[in-house]
Motif scaffolding. Structure first.
Motif, PDB file in Angstrom:
ATOM      1  N   LEU A 223       0.843  -1.192   0.000  1.00  0.00           N
ATOM      2  CA  LEU A 223       0.000   0.000   0.000  1.00  0.00           C
ATOM      3  C   LEU A 223       0.879   1.244   0.000  1.00  0.00           C
ATOM      4  CD1 LEU A 223      -2.888  -0.926   2.469  1.00  0.00           C
ATOM      5  CD2 LEU A 223      -2.985  -0.750  -0.024  1.00  0.00           C
ATOM      6  N   GLY A 224       0.577   2.130  -0.909  1.00  0.00           N
ATOM      7  CA  GLY A 224       1.396   3.334  -1.039  1.00  0.00           C
ATOM      8  C   GLY A 224       2.175   3.333  -2.331  1.00  0.00           C
ATOM      9  N   ARG A 225       2.366   2.147  -2.918  1.00  0.00           N
ATOM     10  CA  ARG A 225       3.044   2.099  -4.211  1.00  0.00           C
ATOM     11  C   ARG A 225       2.063   2.482  -5.309  1.00  0.00           C
ATOM     12  NH1 ARG A 225       7.893  -0.396  -4.370  1.00  0.00           N
ATOM     13  NH2 ARG A 225       8.511  -1.479  -2.472  1.00  0.00           N
ATOM     14  N   GLU A 276      -5.314   5.328   6.987  1.00  0.00           N
ATOM     15  CA  GLU A 276      -4.487   5.694   5.843  1.00  0.00           C
ATOM     16  C   GLU A 276      -4.606   4.664   4.728  1.00  0.00           C
ATOM     17  OE1 GLU A 276      -1.251   8.718   7.599  1.00  0.00           O
ATOM     18  OE2 GLU A 276      -0.513   6.689   7.308  1.00  0.00           O
ATOM     19  N   MET A 277      -4.409   5.111   3.535  1.00  0.00           N
ATOM     20  CA  MET A 277      -4.502   4.284   2.332  1.00  0.00           C
ATOM     21  C   MET A 277      -5.852   3.548   2.290  1.00  0.00           C
ATOM     22  SD  MET A 277      -1.856   5.286   0.890  1.00  0.00           S
ATOM     23  CE  MET A 277      -2.096   4.402  -0.657  1.00  0.00           C
ATOM     24  N   ALA A 284      -1.215   8.468  -2.791  1.00  0.00           N
ATOM     25  CA  ALA A 284      -0.890   9.517  -1.828  1.00  0.00           C
ATOM     26  C   ALA A 284       0.612   9.526  -1.636  1.00  0.00           C
ATOM     27  CB  ALA A 284      -1.587   9.249  -0.491  1.00  0.00           C
ATOM     28  N   VAL A 285       1.126  10.688  -1.285  1.00  0.00           N
ATOM     29  CA  VAL A 285       2.508  10.730  -0.832  1.00  0.00           C
ATOM     30  C   VAL A 285       2.466  10.418   0.652  1.00  0.00           C
ATOM     31  CG1 VAL A 285       4.523  12.178  -0.449  1.00  0.00           C
ATOM     32  CG2 VAL A 285       3.271  12.336  -2.595  1.00  0.00           C
ATOM     33  N   ARG A 286       3.137   9.341   1.020  1.00  0.00           N
ATOM     34  CA  ARG A 286       2.991   8.874   2.395  1.00  0.00           C
ATOM     35  C   ARG A 286       4.024   9.493   3.320  1.00  0.00           C
ATOM     36  NH1 ARG A 286       1.126   2.969   3.462  1.00  0.00           N
ATOM     37  NH2 ARG A 286       0.272   4.174   5.190  1.00  0.00           N
TER      38      ARG A 286
END
Lengths: 529, 1070
Positions: A223-225, A276-277, A284-286
């Motif tokens: 998650l985040g990629r 988050e996510m 998103a920029v985490r």
């Protein structure tokens, strides 16, 4: 004679014994060199992680160009002569010159990450040539799936950076591999078209390479990629920006129908650090707080100056101060349905001081908050679809999308009577308050403003809606009495409105970049000649 | 028999007569002479050799300078003593012959230290300056370099900071390297020590030699391009132990402070200006009264609520700041063993609060002969420096508004309570700007009107606490432990052939211990501890072979050497936050360790060298010398590692020629010339490859999990091809001595060209970094140096000597990797242009022609076709930039060279005057012609309140245009570098003045000591600054971050004041 032997022995000892080359043939201990890295999947993947980290630095200043220059915020302290504030004044009032510090910082930090991305792409043999991406063997050994994932993500990141650059600075330098200082001076600016050619090529290739997994199928540790839905959504926005609505629409429908992403029921939850996510966050920029060097600066940057620890520990810089107009545009009557987004986006510190609250969570250390910064949300995809479809009737798809967004924000059905503007309503399908062809664009971009306030969308939105100059000038007029008239010496409204010109909608190419090249005279944007 | 007896009697008598007579005559002409030998300054001289000319009779004076000798009348007594002129005195009837010996002024046979050896001054062929420590140690400073200011031609030392223990900038002959470091190499007793000038205690110094030209310095090869400073420490030389105790105590104070308005004065000025503008019909109503509500509120705060202005500048400074120094030294020896041991303690408080430097030095030096052929020496010098720095820059104080008080009183606390957020504030708490914000203000204005604010006002919106409260809560401490130890063993297997091996180590351990208490900078800030550590370990092994040969009139010396040096640097840093109490004890109490700021870094550097030297002279008249060094370094990639640095020099000692012997005017005349190559290696290690740095990121569910990342995001792009930069320098020198060397003159002319310059060249930022390290370009330094020593007057009681140093250096950039120029940037992106054909630094910006005094003027300019993309260019009261290129467009193409920081010349004049037991030493020193960028004048906050930057002559309106030069502070463009802030950095100062009194030895003896001296000294007694200079310290420069590059120099902002020091000291020898 015996002595001579000793002399010779000593001399030889001195000259020969320690001549081991190890004294000067040394390798760095604490940092690996790029030449010895990018050999396999693990190493290249670590380098890709470094590229995600590189998203932080440009984002630090991005709001200055995307919120401050629009109508969402201004530099709040009219009496301040602090450098940081006068620099913001210059951006806000379009009086900047090409030596502006922040304009340069953004440029450098973005290109710094592009360099890191290009290193990754080079190591896996991804080349850009003649408007196309080709993939050959690189130095890094890995299987095809691993290679596709790395290439797809890196291409997304590169396109994301160039998309921001081209919208802010116009035609920039299209750099697609690590460039050495000598050849760099042979490079002139590329045209806007060439920039978009790269952006679309990168995203189209990434779309091809990344696996089509729905939100629920995503590996939680990833998650985040950037995934395929992020690629498609960004590409759709690129197409909308290029006014290729027909190309955007199928992409948007694909995301809406197949991604598994969706709206959350609560607007507030979208930005919660406990959530988050979530399934509304496509990309998103985490950030991660806790003294890791990965925290978000925005809680402190945007908290009011001199608030001590009342808003967030370590006081605030008071930046990105919400304008009167953004505060008024949310419908929050004392009674009746109210737009919940206002209180999520804007905090009130004192009767006269408000601040951007969206990215605020408690910190131990300054500039070290937990909040992620959303880049593409599902609601953006929905509203992009409305934009791509265009007005298709007061009860058509587009208006229903807008109403869906409003409903989530607390809007009630318009009862048909009463002042439509006094309370927060959905747009009715009929009557005087129904959206028609002429009001559609305003309603759509107004909704985007409310929904994405302070998410670095506004300036790009007013550029895309086609009436940027008018919006900015109107904003000066609207904020003049309460804000701009307080500057000393007094700046007149006419002056203010004259400062912003068509040419100045772009940022200047940093003077420093023009100065550094002594071989090619790099052209400045017309507003700054 | 009788006859026999008679004859024999006569004969005996005659013989007796003869004998007696003769004997009597001998007895009458032999004299037993006794007396005392003194130096011309009255000191008793023990150990003077006294001999009878042309005989073997001789003696030496005892400890009290007394001698007794018997000699025939008419014979000549010769008094000889090293360092004194030989005295010849005829023997008369006088039984007591007291002799005064004059100090030998001839420097001809002085020995100077050169690289890897010593040489007689008379045979030196390079440019070597020697400074013997006479009263360096009476200058109240903690650093040797500060004591050298103005003493050596060609060496400029600039006190860029007045912080206690702060590093000055030291340059030998300008700067030839434009890479990160242009400081000279410092060698302490043969050991290169990077921070030698701060490490060595000035009182242990015997002499300082500076190898200025490349030929002298070439023996140090790759590190010598910026000159070499050799420091020789004292060693034992007498047999009887000598004790010396030296101490001084001094008081510092700030020489000058910024002249600032109190806020009341400032507001009154604003009202005066508003009244004037109201008279001017051309001023629109809304521009007449430019006084902001916050300014009115501030006036009320200062005038009516707090009641007085706070002088923040004074709050930055200590009430008294003292320097105290004590040194005890013992030196002496037995037959084959000499020792020198000293201990020193110094405490130096800076003028600013929390600025302090404490130092302890111990030095032990033992030299011995193990046999006739084997000698050794051991030299150990541990030291400790404890340094405390203030958390704030001086600017933070002097730009802080006067309407805020440091601590709340009863009344102000009550006032702040109006805002419920500050309900807990008590009298005595630190007052902060925010406590007075968001409140309504009402009060009488300077014009007598009553003003009530229209809602809440922020007199001063700031996120930071007051500098005073920050400084009190933030402690910055650094402890540095250093140990230099080296030992050498030399062996002389055959006469004149000496093999020497020396092994040494230099170790420094620098420990930073910073603790910031809670709420220091901002409210809600947690406490924080930073523990930093830097270990520098250096190992050096040197082997040399020296040979000397004298054959008839031919003298040869030869040197061969091999050295190996390895350096390891270990750095670590731990940052912990959120401690339970404000007493920091251990980092493990931290609730949070900052992962981003916590690191370890290791670095290593290696150097392998071969060196050699050959000297030859014929009759000491024709001199020749040649040296070489080959250095291999780990700084470069294999294949680029080795560099060779040869040199050659020659000289002619004309005064030794026969034809010079018949005149008495010129006592010394030598011309010499040299050519050599040196290098510079002070760049970052591994700059030949791009490195990856940590760049982590959080992926995953929840708030994410940290994944480790790496990124090539270093500030500097690599260049695999870099190798040595080389400096080639020629030097021609002339030494002349007149009248038995009463006047001495040394002239030097040099011309050096450095090529393959290693420097950070600007890169296009779109390549991902704005600098890369390159190996291209050429810079030339040409200059002259003059050193004059004159013994103006000398008598038994009075001795007056003047020394003058003068140096002029002209720097010119010859080539820059094929490019015509490079721009380098400072903190405000102000441009420092390196332009080929010009001195390497040019301030680059706009020229101004005063201010636009009226709208008519602007309209006229516009009508003539002048345009500008600078949106605030056309504003009355703003600076008028000149259209340099004549294209009628005022834009960045109109920037031009505004001056350079290089002075035209530096000079120093020392006067030493002795009258009886009193002596006076005065050093007047200065620098002429350099320019600086006054960053404060360019900085808005200080522009407003500083009277120097904002004279009463500023533009107000068309009718009141002021002097036509001073802009109204808000009008016009911001932050563009223009000649408005370029100022003259010239200065002249009475740098030091020392008045001493030495107790005559007969009184000293009564007091039980061998010598006693008391003195008073003043540092920066008087200081004269350039006319256009508006700051308070023309020597101050910003040297950190962007300004660490030698190509970005000449900027000052927030300078510490100059420091004046008065000292009283006592030296006792016993």
């Amino acid at each position: 004679m015996k002595k001579i032997k000793y002399i010779i022995a000593l001399t030889l000892l001195a000259f020969i014994a320690p001549s081991c080359k190890k004294v000067i043939d040394l390798e760095p201990i604490s940092n690996t060199g790029t030449e010895d890295f990018y050999k396999n999947y693990t190493e290249t993947n670590v380098a890709l992680t470094g590229c995600y980290n590189g998203l932080h630095e440009p984002l630090y200043n991005e709001w200055m160009f995307t919120e401050l220059r629009g109508d969402n915020s201004y530099q709040g302290s009219t009496g301040s002569s602090a450098v940081a504030n006068t620099e913001l004044d210059e951006l806000d009032m379009f009086t900047l010159n090409p030596s502006h510090d922040k304009v340069y910082d953004y440029w450098l930090s973005t290109y710094k990450n592009i360099r890191a991305i290009n290193y990754v792409l080079k190591s896996i043999g991804v080349n850009y040539q003649g408007g196309n991406i080709t993939i050959t063997d690189g130095t890094a050994q890995m299987n095809a799936q691993q290679k596709n994932e790395i290439a797809g993500e890196a291409l997304f990141l590169r396109a994301y950076h160039y998309f921001n650059l081209v919208r802010l600075y116009g035609g920039v330098f299209v750099i697609t591999e690590p460039v050495d200082p000598k050849t760099a001076k042979q490079r002139d600016r590329n045209t806007v078209e060439e920039c978009y050619q790269l952006i679309t090529a990168d995203l189209l290739k990434a779309k091809e390479l990344l696996p089509s997994k729905t939100f629920s199928q995503l590996n939680i540790s990833n998650l985040g990629r950037a995934n395929i839905w992020a690629v498609k959504s960004l590409l759709a926005k690129v197409y909308l920006t290029l006014d290729r609505k027909a190309d955007a629409l199928p992409l948007l429908n694909d995301v809406i129908d197949n991604s598994g992403y969706d709206l959350l029921s609560s607007y507030e939850d979208v930005f919660s650090i406990n959530n988050e996510m979530n399934k509304e966050i496509i990309f998103a920029v985490r950030y991660k707080g806790g003294g890791l060097g990965l925290g978000s600066p925005f809680a402190n940057l945007f908290a009011p100056t001199g608030s001590g620890n009342a808003v967030v520990n370590n006081d605030g810089n008071g930046y990105n101060d919400p304008t009167e107009s953004i505060k008024m545009v949310y419908k929050t009557p004392f009674t009746g349905p109210s737009d919940v987004r206002k209180n999520v986006n804007i905090g009130q510190y004192s009767p006269t001081v408000s601040y951007v609250k969206k990215f605020t969570s408690q910190v131990i250390n300054r500039y070290d908050a937990e909040n992620d910064f959303p880049i593409i949300r599902f609601s953006d995809v929905l509203l992009m679809k409305a934009e791509a479809v265009g007005f298709d009737g007061a009860d058509g798809t587009s208006v229903s999308i807008i109403n869906k967004i409003r409903e989530r924000a607390g809007a009630a059905d318009y009862p048909g009577t009463g002042n439509f503007n006094s309370v927060f309503y959905k747009y009715p399908a009929t009557g005087a308050n129904a959206i028609d062809e002429t009001t559609f664009n305003d309603a759509l971009f107004n909704e985007r403003r409310l929904e994405f306030a302070f998410e670095n969308q506004r300036y790009f939105d007013i550029l895309r809606s086609g009436d940027a100059l008018e919006t900015i000038r109107a904003n000066f007029a609207q904020e003049y009495d309460s804000h701009y008239s307080k500057y000393r010496p007094v700046v007149t409204l006419e002056d203010l409105q004259d400062y912003v010109t068509e040419g100045r909608l772009l940022l200047p190419i940093p003077q420093r970049e023009i100065d550094t090249n002594d071989q090619i005279k790099i052209s400045q944007n017309t507003g700054y000649f | 028999m009788k006859f026999k007896t008679y004859v024999s009697t006569i004969a005996l008598g005659f013989a007796l007569f003869i004998c007696f007579g003769t004997n009597q005559a001998v007895a009458q002409t032999r004299v037993k002479v006794q007396g005392v030998v003194k130096s011309d300054d009255g000191e008793l001289l023990p150990g003077v050799s006294v001999s009878v000319k042309d005989s073997k009779t001789g003696t030496v004076t005892n400890l009290n300078g007394e001698y007794t000798i018997t000699a025939e009348k008419g014979k000549i007594l010769i008094f000889k003593f090293l360092g004194y002129k030989t005295v010849a005195q005829g023997v008369t009837d006088q039984k007591v012959m007291n002799v005064t010996m004059e100090v030998e002024r001839s420097m001809i046979d002085e020995v100077v230290v050169i690289g890897y050896g010593t040489q007689k001054k008379s045979s030196v062929t390079g440019a070597v300056s020697k400074l013997v420590n006479t009263n360096l140690d009476e200058i109240p400073t903690s650093r040797l370099d500060n004591a050298l200011i103005g003493k050596i031609a060609g060496v400029t030392i600039q006190n860029v900071t007045s912080e206690a223990g702060g590093d000055p900038v030291v340059r030998v002959r300008g700067f030839s390297s434009i890479s990160a470091n242009s400081s000279p190499l410092v060698v302490v007793d043969g050991y290169p020590v990077p921070d030698g000038l701060s490490f060595v205690n000035p009182q242990d110094v015997e002499s300082v030699e500076v190898l200025k030209d490349a030929a002298s310095a070439a023996i140090y090869g790759s590190r010598a391009a910026n000159g070499v400073i050799l420091i020789t420490t004292k060693q034992g030389n007498s047999e009887k132990p000598k004790y010396s105790f030296k101490t001084y105590y001094g008081l510092h104070n700030a020489y000058e402070l910024n002249s600032l308005y109190t806020f009341t004065e400032y507001t009154e000025k604003l009202y005066r200006e508003a009244a004037l503008r109201a008279n001017d019909p051309s001023v629109a109503a809304n521009r007449q009264n430019l006084i902001q509500p916050s300014e009115r509120a501030s006036y009320i705060l200062e005038n009516q609520i707090i009641g007085e202005a706070t002088d923040w500048q004074q709050l930055a400074l200590r009430n008294t700041s003292a320097i105290y120094n004590a040194q005890l030294g013992i030196s002496g020896g037995v037959k084959d063993l000499k020792y020198y041991i000293s201990g020193n303690f110094q405490k130096d408080e800076g003028v600013m609060n929390y600025s302090q430097n404490d130092r302890m030095n111990i030095r032990a030096k033992i030299n011995g002969n193990l046999s006739k052929k084997v000698k050794f020496s051991v030299n150990v010098s541990p030291s400790y420096v404890g340094n405390t720095k203030p958390a704030n820059n001086f600017t933070d104080y002097f730009r802080f508004p006067t309407f805020l008080l440091p601590y709340h009183n009863e009344f102000t606390a009550q006032f702040a309570h109006q805002n419920s957020q500050w309900a807990d504030i008590l009298p005595g708490d630190y007052a902060q700007a925010r406590h007075f914000n968001g409140l309504s203000y009402a009060g009488t204005m300077p014009d007598g009107s009553f003003w009530t604010s229209d809602g809440p006002v922020d007199p001063f919106g700031t996120q930071n606490n007051t500098p005073l409260s920050i400084a009190a809560r933030e402690n910055i401490n650094r402890k540095t432990y250093r140990l230099l130890g080296n030992t050498d063993l030399s062996y002389e297997p055959v006469k004149n052939l000496v093999f020497k091996t020396s092994v040494g180590g230099y170790y420094t351990d620098q420990i930073d211990n910073d603790f910031t208490m809670s709420d220091a900078k901002q409210d809600g800030a947690v406490n924080e501890a930073i523990i930093g550590n830097r270990k520098y370990k250096d190992f050096l092994w040197e082997n040399t072979l020296n040979y000397s040969l004298k054959k008839g009139n031919h003298n040869f010396t030869g040197l061969l050497g091999y050295t190996m040096q390895q350096t390891w640097i270990d750095q670590s840093r731990i940052v912990g936050r959120d401690f339970p109490t404000e007493d920091f004890t251990t980092i493990s109490q931290a609730a949070q360790i900052d992962q981003a700021d916590t690191y370890t870094l290791k670095d290593q550097i290696g150097l392998l060298s071969y060196l050699g030297r050959l000297t030859y002279d014929y009759k000491g008249k024709y001199l020749f010398s040649s040296s070489f060094r080959v250095d291999g370094s780990s700084y470069f990639k294999k294949g680029n590692q080795y560099g060779s640095f040869p040199s050659v020099s020659g000289g002619w000692l004309i005064s030794n020629e026969d034809f010079m012997q018949n005149q008495k005017v010129i006592s010394n005349l030598k011309i010499r010339t040299s050519y050599g190559a040196t290098g510079n290696n002070r760049i970052n290690s591994f700059a030949y490859q791009d490195l990856l740095y940590p760049a982590n990121y959080a992926f995953g569910g929840g708030t994410g999990t940290v994944n480790s990342g790496l990124s090539p995001n270093g500030a500097l792009l690599a260049n695999p091809n870099i190798t040595w930069e080389r400096t080639f320098e020629s030097n021609t020198g002339l030494d002349v001595g007149f009248l038995n060397n009463r006047f001495n003159l040394t002239l030097e002319y040099y011309n050096s060209v450095t090529d393959r310059l290693l420097y950070n060249q600007a890169a296009m930022s779109f390549s991902g970094s704005n600098e890369f390290i390159n190996n291209a370009g050429k810079v030339r330094n040409q200059g002259i140096e003059v050193e004059i020593t004159s013994n103006n007057y000398k008598s038994k009681k009075v001795d007056w000597t003047t020394s003058i140093t003068f140096s002029h250096n002209k720097n010119k950039l010859l080539e820059l990797g094929g490019e015509p120029y490079q721009y380098n940037f400072g903190e405000r992106n102000e441009v420092y242009a390196a332009i080929v054909g010009e001195p390497a630094i040019q301030f680059y910006g706009y020229k101004t022609a005063g201010v636009w005094t009226s709208q008519a003027q602007i309209d006229e300019a516009k009508a003539s076709g002048i345009t500008s993309p600078l949106s605030r260019y056309f504003q009355a009261g703003g600076l008028k930039y000149v259209d340099i290129n004549g294209d009628k467009v005022i834009n960045s193409d109109d920037r031009t060279q505004l001056g350079s920081p290089f002075p035209d010349f530096n000079w120093g004049i020392s006067n030493s005057l002795k009258v009886g037991s009193f002596d006076l030493n005065v050093l007047i020193q200065g620098s002429q012609g350099g320019k600086l960028i006054n960053g404060d004048a360019n900085y808005n906050e200080t522009k407003r309140y500083n009277k120097n930057f904002n004279t009463d002559n500023r533009w107000l309106s068309e009718m009141y245009p002021g002097d036509g030069k001073t802009p109204y502070y808000t009008n016009g463009e911001n932050w563009l570098l223009s000649d408005y802030v370029i100022e003259d950095a010239s200065y002249a100062s009475i740098r030091t003045a020392i008045l001493g009194y030495t107790l005559p030895s007969k009184f000293a003896k009564k007091a039980g000591v061998s010598a006693l001296r008391v003195y008073a000294s003043a540092d920066n007694l008087l200081y004269f600054m350039g006319k256009s200079y508006r700051g308070i310290n023309p020597e101050a420069r910003t040297t950190s971050s962007a300004y660490a590059s030698p190509l970005v120099d000449g900027y000052q902002r927030g300078a510490f004041p100059l420091v004046r020091t008065f000292t009283f000291g006592v030296d006792i020898n016993f």
